[in-house]
Scaffold this motif. Structure first.
Motif, PDB file in Angstrom:
ATOM      1  N   SER A  43     -40.005  53.782 -81.083  1.00 34.93           N
ATOM      2  CA  SER A  43     -39.784  52.448 -80.511  1.00 34.93           C
ATOM      3  C   SER A  43     -40.555  52.279 -79.212  1.00 34.93           C
ATOM      4  CB  SER A  43     -38.284  52.213 -80.276  1.00 34.93           C
ATOM      5  OG  SER A  43     -37.562  52.286 -81.485  1.00 34.93           O
ATOM      6  N   CYS A  44     -40.464  53.264 -78.336  1.00 35.29           N
ATOM      7  CA  CYS A  44     -41.178  53.182 -77.059  1.00 35.29           C
ATOM      8  C   CYS A  44     -42.686  53.147 -77.266  1.00 35.29           C
ATOM      9  CB  CYS A  44     -40.789  54.356 -76.162  1.00 35.29           C
ATOM     10  SG  CYS A  44     -39.080  54.318 -75.585  1.00 35.29           S
ATOM     11  N   SER A  45     -43.162  53.918 -78.229  1.00 34.00           N
ATOM     12  CA  SER A  45     -44.601  53.934 -78.507  1.00 34.00           C
ATOM     13  C   SER A  45     -45.076  52.575 -78.995  1.00 34.00           C
ATOM     14  CB  SER A  45     -44.927  55.008 -79.546  1.00 34.00           C
ATOM     15  OG  SER A  45     -44.555  56.288 -79.082  1.00 34.00           O
ATOM     16  N   MET A  46     -44.325  51.962 -79.908  1.00 33.54           N
ATOM     17  CA  MET A  46     -44.729  50.671 -80.448  1.00 33.54           C
ATOM     18  C   MET A  46     -44.580  49.558 -79.417  1.00 33.54           C
ATOM     19  SD  MET A  46     -45.954  51.516 -83.223  1.00 33.54           S
ATOM     20  CE  MET A  46     -46.476  49.848 -83.556  1.00 33.54           C
ATOM     21  N   PHE A  47     -43.573  49.665 -78.529  1.00 30.82           N
ATOM     22  CA  PHE A  47     -43.448  48.687 -77.448  1.00 30.82           C
ATOM     23  C   PHE A  47     -44.680  48.734 -76.554  1.00 30.82           C
ATOM     24  CE2 PHE A  47     -38.532  48.924 -77.605  1.00 30.82           C
ATOM     25  CZ  PHE A  47     -38.530  48.015 -78.654  1.00 30.82           C
ATOM     26  N   LEU A  48     -45.129  49.935 -76.247  1.00 29.06           N
ATOM     27  CA  LEU A  48     -46.306  50.087 -75.389  1.00 29.06           C
ATOM     28  C   LEU A  48     -47.555  49.547 -76.075  1.00 29.06           C
ATOM     29  CD1 LEU A  48     -47.574  51.162 -72.791  1.00 29.06           C
ATOM     30  CD2 LEU A  48     -47.795  53.395 -73.906  1.00 29.06           C
ATOM     31  N   VAL A  49     -47.696  49.848 -77.366  1.00 28.64           N
ATOM     32  CA  VAL A  49     -48.853  49.364 -78.116  1.00 28.64           C
ATOM     33  C   VAL A  49     -48.852  47.835 -78.171  1.00 28.64           C
ATOM     34  CG1 VAL A  49     -49.889  49.246 -80.415  1.00 28.64           C
ATOM     35  CG2 VAL A  49     -49.143  51.444 -79.489  1.00 28.64           C
ATOM     36  N   SER A  50     -47.705  47.253 -78.485  1.00 28.84           N
ATOM     37  CA  SER A  50     -47.613  45.796 -78.580  1.00 28.84           C
ATOM     38  C   SER A  50     -47.872  45.137 -77.233  1.00 28.84           C
ATOM     39  CB  SER A  50     -46.227  45.386 -79.094  1.00 28.84           C
ATOM     40  OG  SER A  50     -46.000  45.904 -80.382  1.00 28.84           O
ATOM     41  N   PHE A  51     -47.341  45.729 -76.170  1.00 25.13           N
ATOM     42  CA  PHE A  51     -47.555  45.165 -74.831  1.00 25.13           C
ATOM     43  C   PHE A  51     -49.038  45.168 -74.473  1.00 25.13           C
ATOM     44  CE2 PHE A  51     -48.027  45.732 -70.249  1.00 25.13           C
ATOM     45  CZ  PHE A  51     -47.335  44.624 -69.772  1.00 25.13           C
ATOM     46  N   SER A  52     -49.714  46.269 -74.719  1.00 28.58           N
ATOM     47  CA  SER A  52     -51.134  46.351 -74.378  1.00 28.58           C
ATOM     48  C   SER A  52     -51.955  45.367 -75.203  1.00 28.58           C
ATOM     49  CB  SER A  52     -51.646  47.778 -74.590  1.00 28.58           C
ATOM     50  OG  SER A  52     -51.540  48.158 -75.953  1.00 28.58           O
ATOM     51  N   GLN A  53     -51.585  45.192 -76.468  1.00 27.85           N
ATOM     52  CA  GLN A  53     -52.304  44.248 -77.321  1.00 27.85           C
ATOM     53  C   GLN A  53     -52.121  42.818 -76.846  1.00 27.85           C
ATOM     54  OE1 GLN A  53     -50.680  45.108 -81.179  1.00 27.85           O
ATOM     55  NE2 GLN A  53     -52.224  46.645 -81.663  1.00 27.85           N
ATOM     56  N   MET A  54     -50.880  42.436 -76.551  1.00 34.60           N
ATOM     57  CA  MET A  54     -50.609  41.056 -76.161  1.00 34.60           C
ATOM     58  C   MET A  54     -51.268  40.711 -74.826  1.00 34.60           C
ATOM     59  SD  MET A  54     -48.915  39.752 -78.641  1.00 34.60           S
ATOM     60  CE  MET A  54     -49.889  40.838 -79.701  1.00 34.60           C
ATOM     61  N   VAL A  55     -51.180  41.635 -73.864  1.00 34.28           N
ATOM     62  CA  VAL A  55     -51.753  41.366 -72.542  1.00 34.28           C
ATOM     63  C   VAL A  55     -53.268  41.210 -72.626  1.00 34.28           C
ATOM     64  CG1 VAL A  55     -52.166  42.362 -70.266  1.00 34.28           C
ATOM     65  CG2 VAL A  55     -49.880  42.421 -71.234  1.00 34.28           C
ATOM     66  N   SER A  56     -53.920  42.129 -73.328  1.00 34.40           N
ATOM     67  CA  SER A  56     -55.386  42.080 -73.399  1.00 34.40           C
ATOM     68  C   SER A  56     -55.868  40.915 -74.254  1.00 34.40           C
ATOM     69  CB  SER A  56     -55.925  43.403 -73.958  1.00 34.40           C
ATOM     70  OG  SER A  56     -55.388  43.656 -75.244  1.00 34.40           O
ATOM     71  N   TYR A  57     -55.249  40.710 -75.414  1.00 31.39           N
ATOM     72  CA  TYR A  57     -55.723  39.664 -76.329  1.00 31.39           C
ATOM     73  C   TYR A  57     -55.493  38.269 -75.748  1.00 31.39           C
ATOM     74  CZ  TYR A  57     -56.158  36.771 -80.484  1.00 31.39           C
ATOM     75  OH  TYR A  57     -56.533  35.802 -81.376  1.00 31.39           O
ATOM     76  N   TYR A  58     -54.240  37.977 -75.385  1.00 33.28           N
ATOM     77  CA  TYR A  58     -53.951  36.634 -74.889  1.00 33.28           C
ATOM     78  C   TYR A  58     -54.507  36.426 -73.485  1.00 33.28           C
ATOM     79  CZ  TYR A  58     -51.028  35.615 -78.884  1.00 33.28           C
ATOM     80  OH  TYR A  58     -50.598  35.369 -80.168  1.00 33.28           O
ATOM     81  N   GLY A  59     -54.691  37.497 -72.725  1.00 33.00           N
ATOM     82  CA  GLY A  59     -55.343  37.354 -71.427  1.00 33.00           C
ATOM     83  C   GLY A  59     -56.765  36.850 -71.555  1.00 33.00           C
ATOM     84  N   LEU A  60     -57.430  37.198 -72.648  1.00 38.11           N
ATOM     85  CA  LEU A  60     -58.801  36.729 -72.895  1.00 38.11           C
ATOM     86  C   LEU A  60     -58.827  35.371 -73.585  1.00 38.11           C
ATOM     87  CD1 LEU A  60     -60.473  40.036 -74.131  1.00 38.11           C
ATOM     88  CD2 LEU A  60     -60.888  38.895 -71.957  1.00 38.11           C
ATOM     89  N   VAL A  61     -58.066  35.242 -74.656  1.00 34.58           N
ATOM     90  CA  VAL A  61     -58.185  34.052 -75.490  1.00 34.58           C
ATOM     91  C   VAL A  61     -57.544  32.835 -74.850  1.00 34.58           C
ATOM     92  CG1 VAL A  61     -56.037  34.248 -76.838  1.00 34.58           C
ATOM     93  CG2 VAL A  61     -58.127  33.385 -77.923  1.00 34.58           C
ATOM     94  N   MET A  62     -56.674  33.021 -73.854  1.00 32.91           N
ATOM     95  CA  MET A  62     -56.061  31.874 -73.181  1.00 32.91           C
ATOM     96  C   MET A  62     -56.824  31.445 -71.937  1.00 32.91           C
ATOM     97  SD  MET A  62     -51.948  32.367 -73.398  1.00 32.91           S
ATOM     98  CE  MET A  62     -51.066  32.137 -74.947  1.00 32.91           C
ATOM     99  N   ASP A  63     -57.948  32.066 -71.678  1.00 36.69           N
ATOM    100  CA  ASP A  63     -58.709  31.697 -70.480  1.00 36.69           C
ATOM    101  C   ASP A  63     -60.188  31.597 -70.830  1.00 36.69           C
ATOM    102  OD1 ASP A  63     -58.819  30.934 -67.847  1.00 36.69           O
ATOM    103  OD2 ASP A  63     -59.069  32.960 -67.087  1.00 36.69           O
ATOM    104  N   LEU A  64     -60.488  30.862 -71.883  1.00 33.20           N
ATOM    105  CA  LEU A  64     -61.864  30.775 -72.368  1.00 33.20           C
ATOM    106  C   LEU A  64     -62.791  30.100 -71.369  1.00 33.20           C
ATOM    107  CD1 LEU A  64     -61.401  29.773 -76.118  1.00 33.20           C
ATOM    108  CD2 LEU A  64     -61.720  32.045 -75.152  1.00 33.20           C
ATOM    109  N   GLN A  65     -62.250  29.225 -70.535  1.00 30.63           N
ATOM    110  CA  GLN A  65     -63.122  28.467 -69.637  1.00 30.63           C
ATOM    111  C   GLN A  65     -63.823  29.370 -68.636  1.00 30.63           C
ATOM    112  OE1 GLN A  65     -61.176  25.249 -67.580  1.00 30.63           O
ATOM    113  NE2 GLN A  65     -63.065  24.098 -67.368  1.00 30.63           N
ATOM    114  N   ASN A  66     -63.218  30.511 -68.324  1.00 30.47           N
ATOM    115  CA  ASN A  66     -63.835  31.447 -67.391  1.00 30.47           C
ATOM    116  C   ASN A  66     -64.703  32.486 -68.092  1.00 30.47           C
ATOM    117  OD1 ASN A  66     -62.958  30.365 -64.991  1.00 30.47           O
ATOM    118  ND2 ASN A  66     -61.079  31.574 -64.931  1.00 30.47           N
TER     119      ASN A  66
END
Length: 430
Positions: free
Chosen positions: A342-365
């Protein structure tokens, strides 16, 4: 696995599963338009202070060009473009001298924008920043509106009221809330409606996955979920094309909200409720009707005779007992092996969401053409999702996940080495 055996009796995977996939693709394809809408509707256009002499034709000197008036009215910003947040208190006529330098004026000669802003409408005819937001252009209004997208409301709704009512309600909520945003008169109302929409979006993300898993046999689930994931990617590409065509944020908002009404009607018309959920909550008669309906669609009419309430209750006895047992979130951490996973998958999901949405939600920059970037993000995402099922067969789940995580991490680190000027200037908030 008891319900999987009942599903095999009802024909396994057939015409019904194909129709179900295509039915659920529409709401799933619409999800990215709600998650990433503010990339376009809340894009920060180029802007500068409103100046009487420059923007009031009756006060503008007839012998000076617009460029000259801009020079004496607006100081240069950090990127040597007209400053976005300050203007001269008085016209600096000395700057018209060809030998003038930055030392010819001081910071004390400027003031904040006192009369509003003038926005560049060459890319977007209107955005939230120019029409709905507070007087000052916001640094990143789209992130403040989407902070609640991870709400776990969808799981609660479908567990309590069923998969089909949950999906219908969420589609209706998103359709009404987002249609209402087109009539929002201020930024707080807009954010409130987008907040309500976020709960519905969370349900639309989760419910189709649950329905597909519960109505698909184990050996076909990976393909079904992959197709659902590819619909998200296609939705990103469609959003980029729509935003390129519809440059007004209200028109774009309506264009991505109206299809939810169609999806609501289509799902309510024929999409069956999860028979597994009906059995678990004590509605075996209704579950039997749904299973027989699926068997008829799949061409296994003989299954309507062999499937009875007694067969359902006998086959699902252990699964019903396990589902009705009281469980809590703490159970994930009580068993050592389950706690580690559970802890491993939480960490994996957190890293994916932060990196992916951090990029795709700020396309203007990320570049000047955000429409092309949106389409490219969708295309790359589609390629990654489409190849996942095949990689599972050759590399296994853990190796595939580790490979993708490593590739993503190295790509983000390599991006740090790319000079900012390579991608153009960044918009500076006031």
């Amino acid at each position: 696995m008891a319900f999987a055996e009942l599903l095999e009796r009802a024909g396994g995977v057939g015409l019904f599963q194909a129709l179900q996939v295509f039915t659920l693709l529409l709401p799933s394809m619409l999800v990215p338009s709600q998650l990433l809408m503010e990339n376009f509707s809340a894009a920060i256009p180029g802007h500068r202070c409103w100046v009487h002499m420059l923007d009031n034709s009756s006060e503008a000197p007839a012998n000076l060009t617009s460029k000259a008036l801009l020079t004496v009215s607006i100081p240069p910003g950090p990127n040597q473009e007209p400053h976005q947040c300050r203007r001269f208190r008085q016209p600096q006529w000395q700057l018209l001298d060809p030998n003038a330098t930055a030392t010819n004026w001081s910071e004390a000669a400027t003031e904040p924008c006192m009369d509003g802003w003038v926005y560049d409408r060459s890319t977007f005819t209107s955005t939230i920043v120019a029409e709905v937001s507070p007087p000052a252009p916001l640094p990143n209004p789209r992130l403040s509106c989407l902070a609640s997208q991870g709400c776990p409301s969808g799981a609660c709704l479908q567990h309590r009221f069923g998969r089909k009512p949950s999906l219908s309600w969420c589609c209706l909520q998103v359709a009404l809330a987002n249609t209402g945003t087109t009539f929002a008169s201020n930024f707080l109302i807009y954010c409130g409606l987008r907040f309500l929409s976020a709960f519905g979006v969370a349900g639309i993300i989760m419910t189709p996955v649950t329905l597909m898993v519960e109505w698909t046999t184990t050996r076909r689930r990976a393909v079904a979920i992959t197709m659902l994931g590819c619909s998200y990617s296609l939705g990103q590409m469609v959003l980029g094309a729509l935003a390129f065509t519809l440059r007004d944020w209200r028109t774009l908002q309506l264009a991505v909200s109206m299809p939810f009404f169609a999806s609501l009607c289509f799902c309510n018309r024929w999409l069956p409720e999860s028979a597994r959920w009906l059995i678990i909550v004590g509605k075996p008669d209704q579950a039997l009707q749904e299973l027989r309906k699926v068997a008829r669609i799949n061409g296994h009419k003989q299954a309507t005779k062999s499937l009875t309430v007694e067969v359902l209750l006998t086959s699902m006895e252990e699964e019903v007992a396990a589902a009705q047992a009281r469980r809590s979130l703490l159970d994930l951490f009580l068993v050592p092996k389950l706690r580690w996973r559970s802890c491993s998958m939480f960490l994996v999901s957190f890293s994916q969401m932060v990196s992916y949405y951090g990029l795709v939600m700020d396309l203007q920059n990320l570049g000047s053409d955000i429409f092309l970037l949106q389409v490219l993000f969708g295309a790359v995402d589609l390629l990654g999702r489409a190849t996942t099922t095949f990689l599972f067969s050759f590399l296994g789940h853990r190796m595939t996940l580790a490979s993708f995580q490593t590739m993503a991490g190295l790509s983000i680190l390599a991006n740090v080495l790319v000079p900012q000027g390579r991608w153009g200037g960044f918009l500076l908030p006031c």
